[in-house]
Motif scaffolding. Structure first.
Motif: not given
Length: 277
Positions: A148-151, A153-157, A251-255, A263-266
């Motif tokens: 979901q985070a990739v979709d 745009g928060t995370f890349g490959p 929980p970090l990924l949910v946030h 929360y992405a860096a954490q």
């Protein structure tokens, strides 16, 4: 709001007050005070009601009684307000140990009568039973939120690959599945001056360290007392402190999914710690 409360409790409503968002307090004609919550999605009220009843059945930690629910509304007892205390924290720790020990049929098991499509806060959460904790945790508690985070745009490959490598290093669950609150951050622990109450569960079967890792992540009054009392009842396995980051991935990924980059860096740091550990 008065109509569903009256229908679900069997009592007329004499007054109401908004607490927050879609959460309201209602006074019944017999003087009792209840809380009415509008579910944010179809089935959300039923999922929360099933979770609260499952936690209450363990008779381990106070939870508000469920008066009833329909497709939209859930009606509960109002928890009195008070201040945290060391004694209440110790009772919470012992109660959490008993709650977890009351068990679950499998990792990922939903509460009796609860839906497989559930929620943690406003994020979807799948309650799908599995045989192996490590693979289940990866498949249903980590990778769905990475995708979901990739979709979004928060995370890349390259960031997604960090989580995939971490999943390959998840250890097995070497103890029976525990009955989890599932969203045990400080805001879901209410203190009445004598006891600590649990609200807003995302209940399911899982690893007991996951609940405790959430308390670590977002803080909890007298956390040292909570953990010491927990250990007195059911000691945690050796090395549990080193696994806190592993359990905080969920929980970090949910946030990250709900609130984005903050929360992405954490979450990435926790995943790298698991991969290198």
């Amino acid at each position: 709001m008065s109509e569903p409360v009256a229908r679900l409790t069997g009592h007329a409503v004499t007054g109401t007050r908004r607490l927050s968002g879609d959460v309201r307090e209602a006074v019944l004609d017999d003087g009792r005070v209840v809380v009415a919550k509008r579910g944010h999605a179809p089935g959300a009220a039923a999922a929360e009601a099933a979770g609260l009843r499952w936690l209450a059945a363990a008779e381990a930690v106070p939870v508000p009684a469920v008066h009833g629910h329909d497709e939209d509304w859930l009606v509960l007892d109002r928890v009195p307000t008070g201040q945290p205390s060391a004694a209440a924290a110790e009772r919470l720790g012992r109660g959490l140990a008993r709650l977890h020990a009351s068990g679950a049929p499998a990792v990922g098991a939903a509460p009796p009568g609860g839906p497989s499509r559930a929620w943690i806060g406003l994020a979807p959460m799948a309650n799908v039973a599995g045989d192996d904790w490590a693979s289940w945790y990866a498949e249903h508690r980590v990778l769905p939120y990475v995708r979901q985070a990739v979709d979004a745009g928060t995370f890349g490959p390259s960031e997604a690959a960090v989580f995939e490598r971490a999943c390959e290093r998840f250890p097995p669950l070497a103890e029976p599945p525990s009955r989890l609150h599932g969203d045990l951050w400080n805001g879901n622990v209410l203190w009445d001056g004598r006891e600590a109450w649990l609200i807003d569960p995302a209940a399911h079967g899982g690893h007991r360290e996951t609940d405790l890792a959430m308390l670590h992540l977002f803080g909890c009054p007298h956390l040292d007392r909570v953990l010491a009392a927990y250990q007195e009842v059911t000691p945690l396995a050796d090395g549990w402190v080193s696994r806190i980051g592993l359990h905080q991935l969920f929980p970090l990924l949910v946030h990250t999914v709900l609130f984005g980059q903050s929360y992405a860096a954490q979450a990435l740091a926790a995943a790298r710690s698991v991969s290198s550990g």
